[in-house]
Design a protein around this motif. Structure first.
Motif, PDB file in Angstrom:
ATOM      1  N   VAL A   1       0.633  -1.060  11.590  1.00 23.79           N
ATOM      2  CA  VAL A   1       0.345  -1.981  10.488  1.00 23.79           C
ATOM      3  C   VAL A   1      -1.114  -1.815  10.056  1.00 23.79           C
ATOM      4  CG1 VAL A   1       0.282  -4.402   9.762  1.00 23.79           C
ATOM      5  CG2 VAL A   1       2.047  -3.619  11.369  1.00 23.79           C
ATOM      6  N   LYS A   2      -1.346  -1.818   8.760  1.00 21.31           N
ATOM      7  CA  LYS A   2      -2.709  -1.698   8.227  1.00 21.31           C
ATOM      8  C   LYS A   2      -3.343  -3.092   8.167  1.00 21.31           C
ATOM      9  CE  LYS A   2      -1.515   2.331   5.390  1.00 21.31           C
ATOM     10  NZ  LYS A   2      -1.386   2.849   3.995  1.00 21.31           N
ATOM     11  N   LEU A   3      -3.857  -3.547   9.301  1.00 25.29           N
ATOM     12  CA  LEU A   3      -4.400  -4.896   9.401  1.00 25.29           C
ATOM     13  C   LEU A   3      -5.646  -5.052   8.544  1.00 25.29           C
ATOM     14  CD1 LEU A   3      -4.208  -7.676  10.753  1.00 25.29           C
ATOM     15  CD2 LEU A   3      -5.626  -6.771  12.610  1.00 25.29           C
ATOM     16  N   GLN A   4      -5.634  -6.053   7.669  1.00 24.20           N
ATOM     17  CA  GLN A   4      -6.756  -6.329   6.762  1.00 24.20           C
ATOM     18  C   GLN A   4      -7.549  -7.519   7.309  1.00 24.20           C
ATOM     19  OE1 GLN A   4      -7.214  -4.186   4.114  1.00 24.20           O
ATOM     20  NE2 GLN A   4      -5.466  -3.136   5.060  1.00 24.20           N
ATOM     21  N   ARG A   5      -8.512  -7.235   8.170  1.00 24.41           N
ATOM     22  CA  ARG A   5      -9.274  -8.302   8.815  1.00 24.41           C
ATOM     23  C   ARG A   5     -10.119  -9.107   7.836  1.00 24.41           C
ATOM     24  NH1 ARG A   5      -9.952  -7.673  14.540  1.00 24.41           N
ATOM     25  NH2 ARG A   5      -8.870  -5.834  15.344  1.00 24.41           N
ATOM     26  N   ALA A   6     -10.492  -8.509   6.734  1.00 23.82           N
ATOM     27  CA  ALA A   6     -11.394  -9.181   5.787  1.00 23.82           C
ATOM     28  C   ALA A   6     -10.658  -9.982   4.717  1.00 23.82           C
ATOM     29  CB  ALA A   6     -12.297  -8.146   5.120  1.00 23.82           C
ATOM     30  N   HIS A   7      -9.329 -10.000   4.769  1.00 22.71           N
ATOM     31  CA  HIS A   7      -8.568 -10.676   3.721  1.00 22.71           C
ATOM     32  C   HIS A   7      -7.684 -11.761   4.315  1.00 22.71           C
ATOM     33  CE1 HIS A   7      -9.609  -7.985   0.361  1.00 22.71           C
ATOM     34  NE2 HIS A   7      -9.676  -7.061   1.300  1.00 22.71           N
ATOM     35  N   LEU A   8      -7.653 -12.913   3.657  1.00 21.08           N
ATOM     36  CA  LEU A   8      -6.822 -14.035   4.099  1.00 21.08           C
ATOM     37  C   LEU A   8      -5.413 -13.967   3.514  1.00 21.08           C
ATOM     38  CD1 LEU A   8      -9.434 -16.911   3.853  1.00 21.08           C
ATOM     39  CD2 LEU A   8      -8.467 -15.930   5.933  1.00 21.08           C
ATOM     40  N   ILE A   9      -5.210 -13.145   2.486  1.00 18.96           N
ATOM     41  CA  ILE A   9      -3.890 -12.965   1.892  1.00 18.96           C
ATOM     42  C   ILE A   9      -3.662 -11.476   1.639  1.00 18.96           C
ATOM     43  CG2 ILE A   9      -2.373 -13.472  -0.071  1.00 18.96           C
ATOM     44  CD1 ILE A   9      -3.946 -16.004  -0.568  1.00 18.96           C
ATOM     45  N   THR A  10      -2.477 -10.991   1.989  1.00 18.88           N
ATOM     46  CA  THR A  10      -2.109  -9.614   1.640  1.00 18.88           C
ATOM     47  C   THR A  10      -0.736  -9.613   0.972  1.00 18.88           C
ATOM     48  OG1 THR A  10      -1.039  -9.178   3.795  1.00 18.88           O
ATOM     49  CG2 THR A  10      -3.396  -8.630   3.583  1.00 18.88           C
ATOM     50  N   GLN A  11      -0.525  -8.612   0.154  1.00 20.26           N
ATOM     51  CA  GLN A  11       0.778  -8.428  -0.477  1.00 20.26           C
ATOM     52  C   GLN A  11       1.153  -6.959  -0.430  1.00 20.26           C
ATOM     53  OE1 GLN A  11       1.049  -9.292  -4.666  1.00 20.26           O
ATOM     54  NE2 GLN A  11       3.125  -8.456  -4.827  1.00 20.26           N
ATOM     55  N   ALA A  12       2.366  -6.680  -0.004  1.00 26.53           N
ATOM     56  CA  ALA A  12       2.935  -5.336  -0.042  1.00 26.53           C
ATOM     57  C   ALA A  12       4.375  -5.476  -0.512  1.00 26.53           C
ATOM     58  CB  ALA A  12       2.880  -4.670   1.336  1.00 26.53           C
ATOM     59  N   ASP A  13       4.650  -5.035  -1.709  1.00 25.81           N
ATOM     60  CA  ASP A  13       5.982  -5.233  -2.304  1.00 25.81           C
ATOM     61  C   ASP A  13       6.282  -6.734  -2.346  1.00 25.81           C
ATOM     62  OD1 ASP A  13       6.283  -2.440  -2.492  1.00 25.81           O
ATOM     63  OD2 ASP A  13       7.058  -2.339  -0.444  1.00 25.81           O
ATOM     64  N   ASN A  14       7.393  -7.146  -1.725  1.00 20.84           N
ATOM     65  CA  ASN A  14       7.771  -8.558  -1.719  1.00 20.84           C
ATOM     66  C   ASN A  14       7.373  -9.266  -0.424  1.00 20.84           C
ATOM     67  OD1 ASN A  14       9.754  -6.731  -0.705  1.00 20.84           O
ATOM     68  ND2 ASN A  14      11.265  -8.370  -0.574  1.00 20.84           N
ATOM     69  N   LEU A  15       6.442  -8.661   0.333  1.00 20.61           N
ATOM     70  CA  LEU A  15       5.974  -9.245   1.594  1.00 20.61           C
ATOM     71  C   LEU A  15       4.559  -9.798   1.422  1.00 20.61           C
ATOM     72  CD1 LEU A  15       7.117  -6.433   4.058  1.00 20.61           C
ATOM     73  CD2 LEU A  15       8.359  -8.531   3.457  1.00 20.61           C
ATOM     74  N   TYR A  16       4.390 -11.067   1.744  1.00 21.19           N
ATOM     75  CA  TYR A  16       3.089 -11.720   1.669  1.00 21.19           C
ATOM     76  C   TYR A  16       2.713 -12.243   3.059  1.00 21.19           C
ATOM     77  CZ  TYR A  16       3.899 -11.965  -3.415  1.00 21.19           C
ATOM     78  OH  TYR A  16       4.149 -11.665  -4.729  1.00 21.19           O
ATOM     79  N   CYS A  17       1.455 -12.036   3.440  1.00 20.42           N
ATOM     80  CA  CYS A  17       0.939 -12.599   4.686  1.00 20.42           C
ATOM     81  C   CYS A  17      -0.298 -13.432   4.343  1.00 20.42           C
ATOM     82  CB  CYS A  17       0.532 -11.514   5.681  1.00 20.42           C
ATOM     83  SG  CYS A  17       1.866 -10.399   6.183  1.00 20.42           S
ATOM     84  N   VAL A  18      -0.403 -14.616   4.927  1.00 18.48           N
ATOM     85  CA  VAL A  18      -1.615 -15.423   4.778  1.00 18.48           C
ATOM     86  C   VAL A  18      -2.167 -15.720   6.161  1.00 18.48           C
ATOM     87  CG1 VAL A  18      -0.874 -16.450   2.597  1.00 18.48           C
ATOM     88  CG2 VAL A  18      -0.381 -17.630   4.728  1.00 18.48           C
ATOM     89  N   GLY A  19      -3.495 -15.772   6.280  1.00 18.47           N
ATOM     90  CA  GLY A  19      -4.116 -15.881   7.585  1.00 18.47           C
ATOM     91  C   GLY A  19      -4.146 -17.270   8.173  1.00 18.47           C
ATOM     92  N   SER A  20      -3.935 -18.305   7.358  1.00 13.22           N
ATOM     93  CA  SER A  20      -4.063 -19.665   7.865  1.00 13.22           C
ATOM     94  C   SER A  20      -3.262 -20.632   7.004  1.00 13.22           C
ATOM     95  CB  SER A  20      -5.531 -20.092   7.881  1.00 13.22           C
ATOM     96  OG  SER A  20      -6.011 -20.213   6.555  1.00 13.22           O
TER      97      SER A  20
END
Length: 334
Positions: free
Chosen positions: A149-168
């Motif tokens: 996984v390309k972990l984005q330590r500096a970002h609180l939100i990521t989007q890849a296609d229809n997948l969203y991750c939020v840090g908190s």
């Protein structure tokens, strides 16, 4: 009438706040939109569990599901609540969630994981070679367990296609504003935003990493270097190694970086570190020295001087000011 179907998954040890906040914001949006336009939309929020039995969440809160995971269908947005502390035991016990996620991903359902719930997406193999984020407390363990996984330590939100991750949990509010604008319109999004702590909100665009987006300057070698610095901000900056990583000589690398980014690699790294430190000062109880160490500085005094140089106030004053916005009541006028 436009139908909007949102599902919230229930599993043990999840933070109930990461369920209630999105549900309340979406419900507020639908109510406001209907007050303006009449019954033009119909929001349905479904709570789904492994069984029909009530699920115990963090803090001992019991929540009763409406249906089982397998009964979900025609979902526009699927939300995975954050898990308290180590998420792996819960992830391992809930293989049905992984199955549901794979199916939902194939169906192009928008999926949002909150905090450490990103482990469900990673465990299902959906984040391989894709950007993602997770709660700062679990980032090192996440990177070790899911190296693909390309972990984005500096970002609180990521989007890849229809997948969203939020840090908190705080960040999920920012993402909900994005979804509200998508499901309804800008006016509805702004109205909901005004009722949910507008003084601390940051837009989805401001702190998200969207797969496929590049920096505006267009120098691919510099973009590669910036991405490396974002992902390895805790490490010591070695310009020789970073230049080699980008296939450039040190002199050419430094010249192109300054021309494209308007600052040196060292200045860019300092800005990244201070940006991340701002979030830790606002959202955690780490000491100033611990925040400094978390973003890559061994010397807290040097960190404090740099922080003041970039933001005009020392870390301690910044923490008091942002927490004052969060918790102080307005003054009463006589």
């Amino acid at each position: 009438m436009k139908q909007i179907n949102v599902a919230l998954l229930l599993y043990e040890h999840a933070l109930a706040s990461s369920l209630s906040l999105p549900a309340e914001m979406l419900s507020a949006a639908d109510n406001f939109n209907r007050s303006r336009k009449g019954p033009s939309t119909q929001l349905t929020i479904t709570l789904a569990g492994q069984s029909k039995e009530a699920v115990s969440h963090s803090g001992g809160i019991l929540i009763q599901p409406h249906c089982r995971y397998q009964q979900l269908d025609n979902i526009d947005l699927l939300i995975l609540p954050a898990l308290w502390r180590n998420p792996i035991p819960v992830v391992r016990r809930n293989d049905e969630v992984s199955q549901l996620l794979r199916l939902s991903y194939q169906r192009k359902t928008q999926i949002c994981s909150v905090g450490t719930a990103s482990c469900f997406l990673a465990e299902a193999g959906l984040l391989d070679n894709k950007p993602a984020t997770t709660h700062w407390y679990f980032m090192d363990a996440f990177a070790h367990r899911y190296p693909e996984v390309k972990l984005q330590r500096a970002h609180l939100i990521t989007q890849a296609d229809n997948l969203y991750c939020v840090g908190s949990v705080n960040s999920v509010a920012d993402l909900m504003i994005h979804f509200i604008e998508q499901f309804y319109d800008r006016a509805t999004a702004r109205e909901v935003e005004s009722h949910f702590s507008p003084e601390i909100r940051r837009t989805y665009k401001e702190h998200s990493f969207v797969e496929g987006e590049v920096s505006s300057h267009g120098d691919e070698s510099v973009i590669q270097a910036q991405q490396w610095l974002l992902e390895h901000y805790q490490q010591h900056l070695d310009s020789t190694q970073l230049a080699a990583h980008c296939g450039l000589s040190v002199r050419s690398f430094n010249r192109r970086f300054r021309a494209a980014a308007g600052m040196t690699p060292g200045e860019y790294l300092a800005k990244v570190r201070v940006d991340i430190a701002q979030g830790l000062l606002k959202d955690s109880n780490l000491s100033i020295a611990e925040v400094a160490f978390a973003v890559g500085y061994q010397d807290s005094s040097h960190f404090s001087r740099l922080f003041k140089q970039l933001l005009g106030q020392p870390p301690s004053s910044y923490r008091k000011s942002v927490r004052g916005k969060l918790f102080s009541l307005p003054e009463q006028t006589p």
